[in-house]
Design an enzyme around this catalytic site. Structure first.
Site, PDB file in Angstrom:
ATOM      1  CE  LYS A  52      -2.621  -2.657  -2.945  1.00 37.25           C
ATOM      2  NZ  LYS A  52      -2.204  -2.967  -1.746  1.00 37.25           N
ATOM      3  CD  GLN A  96      -0.126  -0.729   0.834  1.00 39.04           C
ATOM      4  OE1 GLN A  96      -1.454  -0.687   0.058  1.00 39.04           O
ATOM      5  NE2 GLN A  96       0.749  -1.394   0.512  1.00 39.04           N
ATOM      6  CG  ASP A 119      -4.614  -7.568   1.965  1.00 40.26           C
ATOM      7  OD1 ASP A 119      -4.701  -7.859   0.788  1.00 40.26           O
ATOM      8  OD2 ASP A 119      -4.163  -6.710   2.183  1.00 40.26           O
TER       9      ASP A 119
END
Ligand code: NAP
Length: 287
Positions: A52, A96, A119
């Site tokens: 990422k 994460q 997200d």
């Protein structure tokens, strides 16, 4: 069988994002910023975070990496997320997952400012997605939609089956397919006979997290198969990735399918970059 090459779609999309990031930088005199928070030493998570950060660099998004030790307390994590919520350089905060078991995922996600949630996992963003007024759509399902769009695969009126119902993949995937006017069935671990459903479907998206769960006999001839699953295995000392679908059985039977690796994975990260830029622009509008 047509190979749905997520890697190629990602290259094209990232080019587009890089151009839009450049425009943002010109007008705002700063780059969009993504904070990535990793708690603990999970090796797979460390790889995802590294990828990422690398992808951010490629398109000109600033990244802020926060690696916290396994023993990090809820309070410490809350303090960091509160600070990132207030930091004007940060447009997206990605925690994460999975977190170490002792840290309640729901609590932690609830601390993220929904305006900085790339997200789409906060309750507010899940609700907005459900009502068709989303700020941003969850990265993986949105990436799947981009792949289907790129290959001109029509969705309207089709029978679609999503295998899996997580908040991050299965549920938003089913929503996006409904928004695109598919008739959607969702299967999960308590569905007695998944094959009964998948065999009827024009489009199957598999996100069960079970290696090699489905193969040729589970799909209708000519179906489109999207494999979200991602598993690491070590073969002859080398790490190999594979999915939830037995890809090698599909050629000559289904009409199109995504491989693993090189399918949905590259698009997930791409849509994370896209969402970070979107959130940066939206924060400007909100003021
Ligand atoms: P998850 O939270 O573990 O959810 C898995 C879902 O699959 C659950 O809804 C579960 O049902 C269902 N399921 C489990 N076993 C099943 C079975 N035998 N038959 C039917 N359904 C079953 O996983 P996730 O986060 O959604 O991720 C799914 C997979 O996608 C994982 O392999 C993950 O690594 C991968 N992934 C890949 C990407 C990418 O970029 N390619 C991104 C995200 C995730 P219940 O609800 O009944 O438990």
């Amino acid at each position: 069988m047509q190979l749905l090459d997520g890697k190629a779609v990602a290259v094209k999309k990232r080019q587009e994002i890089a151009e839009n990031v450049e425009e943002f930088i010109q007008s705002q005199q700063r780059a969009p910023g993504l904070a990535v928070v990793l708690v603990g030493e999970d090796p797979a998570s460390a790889v995802y975070v590294r990828n990422k950060i690398k992808a951010c660099e490629q398109v000109g998004v600033l990244s802020f990496e926060h690696r916290l030790p396994e023993r990090t307390s809820l309070k410490e994590l809350q303090t960091l997320i509160t600070r990132l919520n207030q930091d004007d350089q940060v447009d997206g905060i990605l925690v994460q997952l999975p977190l170490p078991k002792r840290l309640n995922e729901h609590d932690v996600l609830s601390w993220i400012d929904p305006q900085k949630d790339p997200d789409g996992l906060t309750t507010e963003n899940l609700g907005l997605m459900l009502s068709g007024r989303a700020r941003i759509y969850s990265c993986t399902p949105n990436g799947v939609m981009e792949i289907l769009k790129h290959y001109d695969i029509s969705i309207e009126g089709k029978l679609a089956v999503v295998v899996g119902r997580s908040n991050i993949v299965g549920k938003p995937m089913a929503l996006l397919l409904q928004h695109a006017n598919a008739t959607v069935t969702v299967c999960h671990s308590r569905t007695p006979d998944i094959s009964l459903h998948t065999k009827q479907a024009d489009l199957v998206v598999v996100a069960a997290g079970k290696k090699a769960l489905l193969g040729k006999k589970d799909f209708k001839q000519g179906a489109v198969v999207v494999d979200v699953g991602m598993h690491r295995e070590v073969v002859d000392g080398k790490t190999k990735l594979c999915g939830d679908v037995r890809f090698e059985e599909l050629d000559g039977w289904v009409s199109a399918a995504t491989p693993v690796p090189g399918g949905v994975g590259p698009m997930t990260i791409t849509m994370l970059l896209h969402n970070t830029l979107q959130l940066a622009k939206q924060r400007l509008e909100v003021g």
